[in-house]
Design an enzyme around this catalytic site. Structure first.
Site, mmCIF file in Angstrom:
data_model
loop_
_atom_site.group_PDB
_atom_site.id
_atom_site.type_symbol
_atom_site.label_atom_id
_atom_site.label_comp_id
_atom_site.label_asym_id
_atom_site.label_seq_id
_atom_site.Cartn_x
_atom_site.Cartn_y
_atom_site.Cartn_z
ATOM 1 N N LYS A 135 0.874 -1.186 0.000
ATOM 2 C CA LYS A 135 0.000 0.000 0.000
ATOM 3 C C LYS A 135 0.899 1.220 0.000
ATOM 4 C CE LYS A 135 -4.215 -1.793 1.324
ATOM 5 N NZ LYS A 135 -4.348 -2.425 2.626
ATOM 6 N N HIS A 138 0.425 7.332 2.442
ATOM 7 C CA HIS A 138 -0.250 8.612 2.165
ATOM 8 C C HIS A 138 -0.209 9.477 3.414
ATOM 9 C CE1 HIS A 138 -3.861 7.433 4.326
ATOM 10 N NE2 HIS A 138 -3.804 6.275 3.703
ATOM 11 N N HIS A 141 -0.543 8.584 7.111
ATOM 12 C CA HIS A 141 0.483 7.884 7.896
ATOM 13 C C HIS A 141 1.473 8.821 8.553
ATOM 14 C CE1 HIS A 141 -0.493 4.639 4.873
ATOM 15 N NE2 HIS A 141 -0.782 4.097 6.040
#
Ligand code: ARG
Length: 574
Positions: A135, A138, A141
């Site tokens: 993943k 973005h 985080h």
């Protein structure tokens, strides 16, 4: 070594205690009193304050009475007066003494001012960032990464041993789906070139196709089973996906200056769950509910904690239980912090409750350090709907925007690119750590990069200003410091902020709140700028100039340390 004022106050207070109540037992030592002395937030409450509440039991007296009795006998030539207020003894120094005490204390330790050995021999585990494999990173985080990183530095600074853990999300059926998608629609070159973005594309593709053909879900499960069974091919692809993700995120971690001591993620606990499950069973904590094995938490008014699904598969909770036990056994932590968004509040309440039910005495040392959401320029982040702001893009933009500002403001600055990196990244981190962590944040370029507002660049700029003053001062010969030169209101306010800094660091650790340090460095920067506008540092009176230069040095050191503690660099020229 010179005994600082707080130690002298503590020693004298201990003496007053024993001479006033020679019979009393269980009174605190001078050392303990020193630990209780604080710098009150407001000058009205003295330069230092001693809360006497701790004595109430030993003396069998009400705290206000104790404070009053002690203030009556207390006497020291360097302390202008001592006043009892409720349960506190408030000590007032005269301005010159306060300046001398504070500056000496700061300059003696320099950038280590505020550090301590209070954590010596104790270990703190910090679980932060904890990204999911395949993943993209973005801006959602950002907080876990930066709060965790800052708390690690704060604890290091206070003498704790710290273990930074990136609890990778690298287990679950989605990895079976990814392998199937890769084998069906992907190829090696594209993944190598596209990195995580390509993995995400494959994953999305899988879901699109699975809507048309539900049998794909079985294929996903089939490949996940292969990973579980340690099939060579499956493991090789899965490990490779991990490598690709970690390589991509390493770029972001490098920019942010973030490091970890361990990348033991969920898969690491595969062979460590059985013992925990057995223990749960032996302790009679497992019940069967619709085929699944769960720990019932009804009496705690929480949904059951699922340990094994009806098909025997383990879950996120199961791995977290094993991880907690493993961390305790491996690091013997005094605290284990989980820096994770508030959406997982229930997950951690359940986890800690199950540990309690297992009679782990250390369950109480596990703390969920929760935080609010981040939005971007007023827009909430919705991964599903496509409004995603990738952290790497954000940091890239931050550096570019900072460079544009620098080109405009100081076109002749050496190392412009390097400073732009420090300022751009600093602006992002500052924004993230500027409010109490539980508050939601909206990220806006205009606010973050405003050199005059309460921002990272503003604080960094003040640090650079101090450096520039010190460079100029180095060219002149200065005599000894004349502390009378620091009796004005602006210098005194600044000294007070500096002297509070060690308390602020401890409080930030106690409350797991890096924003307290952000606040403190901002106030110091504001205080310095005010001082700078009102007074000439290189005054004609050389003793006064020496004092102002010394104050500038102290401010520079404390700002640099404070910024470091929240993960921001401090350029010397801007
Ligand atoms: N990977 C998880 C997520 O992104 C966070 C893990 C937090 N740590 C933990 N020990 N559960 O939601």
């Amino acid at each position: 070594m010179l005994m600082d004022m707080m130690t002298r106050i503590a020693t004298l207070t201990a003496e007053c205690l024993t001479s006033t109540w020679p019979e009393a037992a269980g009174l605190p030592t001078a050392d303990e009193i020193r630990g209780l002395l604080a710098v009150p937030p407001d000058r009205e409450m003295g330069d230092y304050a001693f809360p006497v509440f701790r004595l109430a039991k030993a003396l069998r007296m009400a705290p206000p009475m104790i404070a009053k009795a002690l203030c009556e006998v207390w006497n020291h030539p360097e302390v202008a007066r001592v006043e009892p207020v409720n349960g506190y003894m408030n000590f007032f120094l005269n301005r010159v003494n306060f300046a001398k005490e504070t500056l000496t204390a700061v300059l003696e330790k320099g950038e280590a001012f505020g550090s301590s050995d209070m954590g010596a021999g104790k270990t703190v585990c910090l679980d932060y960032s904890s990204i999911n494999i395949a993943k993209r990173f973005h801006i959602g985080h950002l907080s876990t990464t930066m709060i965790g990183h800052s708390l690690k530095r704060i604890h290091d600074f206070l003498g704790y041993k710290t273990v930074g853990i990136n609890h990778l999300g690298d287990w679950g059926t989605q990895f079976g789906k990814m392998i199937y998608a890769y084998k069906t629609w992907g190829n090696k070159e594209d993944v190598e070139k596209g990195g995580v973005a390509e993995l995400v594309r494959l994953y999305v593709k899988f879901h699109e196709e699975a809507e048309k053909d539900p049998s794909l879900d079985d294929k996903g499960r089939y490949w996940f089973k292969k990973i579980e069974d340690k099939d060579e091919e499956a493991i090789a692809i899965w490990s490779w996906f991990k490598e690709i993700t970690l390589k991509d995120t390493a770029r972001v971690y490098n920019l942010l200056g973030v490091e970890f001591d361990s990348y033991a993620g969920e898969s690491f606990y595969m062979d460590k769950m059985d013992v925990v499950i057995d223990e749960l069973r032996e302790k009679g904590l497992l019940t069967i509910s619709q085929g699944a094995s769960v720990v019932d938490l009804e009496e705690d008014k929480m949904p059951p904690c699922i340990i094994l699904r009806s098909d025997g598969a383990t879950l996120y909770h199961t791995r977290d239980l094993a991880a907690a036990v493993y961390r305790k056994n491996t690091y013997d932590f005094d605290k284990c912090l989980y820096v994770v968004a508030y959406q997982q509040d229930l997950h951690f309440r359940q986890l800690f409750r199950v540990l309690e039910k297992m009679e782990k005495p250390w369950a109480k040392d596990c703390v969920h350090v929760s935080f609010g959401m981040i939005s971007y320029e007023g827009q909430a982040l919705a991964t599903r709907k496509g409004h995603v702001v990738y952290l790497e893009d954000l940091l890239e933009q931050a550096q570019q925007k900072a460079l544009a500002i620098i080109n405009e403001k100081s076109p002749n600055l050496p190392n412009k690119e390097e400073v732009a990196r420090q300022v751009g990244i600093g602006a992002v981190i500052y924004t993230d750590l500027s409010n109490g962590r539980i508050k939601d944040i909206d990220f806006s370029w205009e606010r973050s990069l405003n050199f005059d507002g309460e921002t990272g660049p503003y604080v960094q700029y003040t640090h650079a200003r101090c450096c520039s003053v010190l460079r100029k001062a180095a060219e002149v010969e200065l005599p000894e410091v004349d502390y009378n030169g620091l009796a004005d209101d602006e210098a005194q306010h600044l000294l007070r902020l500096l002297s509070r800094f060690p308390d602020v660091v401890k409080e930030a650790a106690d409350k797991y709140e890096p924003s307290m340090i952000t606040r403190a460095v901002t106030e110091i920067a504001q205080g310095y700028n005010k001082f700078y506008y009102e007074h000439r540092v290189l005054d004609d009176d050389a003793g006064v100039a020496a004092a102002r230069v010394a104050l500038t040095k102290a401010v520079k050191d404390v700002i640099k340390t404070g910024l470091w503690l929240i993960g921001i660099e401090a350029p010397e020229r801007m």
